[in-house]
Design an enzyme around this catalytic site. Structure first.
Site, PDB file in Angstrom:
ATOM      1  N   GLN A 175       0.850  -1.187   0.000  1.00 38.93           N
ATOM      2  CA  GLN A 175       0.000   0.000   0.000  1.00 38.93           C
ATOM      3  C   GLN A 175       0.885   1.237   0.000  1.00 38.93           C
ATOM      4  O   GLN A 175       1.532   1.551   1.003  1.00 38.93           O
ATOM      5  CB  GLN A 175      -0.917  -0.017   1.221  1.00 38.93           C
TER       6      GLN A 175
ATOM      7  N   GLY B 119     -11.847   2.184   4.448  1.00 41.73           N
ATOM      8  CA  GLY B 119     -10.848   1.450   3.685  1.00 41.73           C
ATOM      9  C   GLY B 119     -10.013   2.334   2.782  1.00 41.73           C
ATOM     10  O   GLY B 119     -10.226   3.549   2.654  1.00 41.73           O
ATOM     11  N   HIS B 120      -9.050   1.698   2.110  1.00 37.84           N
ATOM     12  CA  HIS B 120      -8.092   2.444   1.292  1.00 37.84           C
ATOM     13  C   HIS B 120      -8.752   3.062   0.057  1.00 37.84           C
ATOM     14  O   HIS B 120      -9.743   2.574  -0.462  1.00 37.84           O
ATOM     15  CB  HIS B 120      -6.917   1.555   0.881  1.00 37.84           C
ATOM     16  N   ASN B 121      -8.165   4.185  -0.355  1.00 45.32           N
ATOM     17  CA  ASN B 121      -8.562   4.921  -1.568  1.00 45.32           C
ATOM     18  C   ASN B 121      -9.918   5.595  -1.474  1.00 45.32           C
ATOM     19  O   ASN B 121     -10.439   6.090  -2.478  1.00 45.32           O
ATOM     20  CB  ASN B 121      -8.570   4.009  -2.810  1.00 45.32           C
TER      21      ASN B 121
END
Length: 339
Positions: free
Chosen positions: A202, A243-245
């Site tokens: 990541q 979560g990511h993004n």
């Protein structure tokens, strides 16, 4: 290129050397030198990208990447000027390449409060650990036993409570992180391979804009490559997961136990009730609301209120609930009359 404050870029490798390490066959361009990984859409001549799904075929055709990893069926679709590695597990191969080319900056050395603080109005409570390159703005307070990772930038008049960890992140002014919040941990991402799931590095950041509040024991993951962004004045309750993004708009409200999957986008002034859940790659329109316990599996238009699981517009959900209740009552009455 990943932010050098948070990620170290390692020595470049030729396409042939990469293929040997990540598991793949060079079709062309083995002597091309690669120094970074990137998605198809943002890769440049020094980067390696991959095609993991046919829906990104257009991005493959237009990519500027110096090398692409593709399945054998997509070799002809790759740009003619790009080096090509063929792999039956393209995403996993790209993940392995990422680990060879980039490394997170580790907290190998702590710095003093005087090195990090803008001036003497910054308060650092006992037990705080500050990584190299940390900067803390005027009037901010860092609670006991908090860990601030290398390169993190904290704005003015922020309140970081005890037991917080912050890494790979940029914080604006007047940000509040309550006890136990986890900001900037690796997002959840794994690619399938013959040897089992492979962690996808990541390489993004978390950006918390001015006035954001994050509740106790809530988690906000850094982006896989792009950033996770929380908009101005958004208020996040305890035990929330983002979560990511994700890109969360301004003035959003998220009640406890809300779960936001990766790559979700919300507009300004959205509200999420307790235990609301949103699936990945979904857009929540400006001013929309998700009722408590709602499970969103489709885009929500601006201004609408959705409820239920799977979530749907509130009036539709209520009509269906009433109809179902009537059907159940009628069946129960018919059964009782027969008895």
């Amino acid at each position: 290129m990943p932010d050098p404050r948070f990620f170290q870029t390692l020595s470049p490798l030729t396409v042939a050397a990469l293929a040997e390490h990540i598991g793949g066959e060079v079709v062309r361009g083995g002597d091309v030198v690669i120094s970074a990984v990137a998605p198809l859409s943002s890769a440049d001549r020094g980067a390696i990208a991959f095609l993991g799904d046919r829906k990104f075929a257009a991005a493959l055709a237009e990519t500027k990447a110096g090398c692409v990893i593709v399945p054998s069926s997509a070799v002809d679709a790759a740009p003619a000027d790009a080096a090509v590695i063929v792999s039956g597990e393209a995403q996993a191969a790209w993940a392995r390449a990422s680990a060879l080319l980039h490394r997170p900056v580790r907290l190998d050395r702590a710095i003093s409060a005087a090195e990090a603080a803008e001036d003497d109005t910054v308060v650092i409570e006992p037990g705080v650990i500050l990584g190299e390159g940390v900067r803390i703005g005027r009037g901010s307070r860092i609670g006991a036993n908090t860990v601030i990772g290398p390169g993190v930038q904290i704005g003015r008049d922020c309140l970081i409570s005890p037991g917080v960890t912050v890494g790979f992140a940029l914080l604006g002014d007047r940000v509040k992180l309550l006890a136990g919040a986890r900001i900037g941990e690796a997002g959840f991402g794994a690619a399938g391979s013959k040897a089992g799931p492979v962690d996808i590095p990541q390489l993004g950041r978390v950006i918390l804009q001015d006035g954001v509040t994050v509740g106790a024991n809530s988690c906000i993951d850094r982006g896989a490559y792009d950033d996770t962004v929380i908009g101005e004045n958004t208020k996040i309750d305890n035990l929330v997961m983002i979560g990511h993004n994700c890109v969360i708009g301004r003035n959003n409200l998220m009640a406890a136990h809300t779960g936001i999957s990766g790559s979700v986008t919300s507009g300004d002034n959205c509200i999420f009730g307790g235990r609301a859940g949103v699936g990945d790659h979904i857009t929540i329109g400006e001013g929309a609301r998700v009722a408590a316990g709602g499970g969103v599996l489709a885009d929500v238009p601006p201004g609408e209120i959705w409820s239920g699981y799977p979530a749907k517009p509130l009036r539709q959900f209520l009509r269906e609930t009433v109809w179902l209740s009537k059907q159940a009552s009628q069946k129960k009455g018919a059964k009782e009359s027969k008895e």
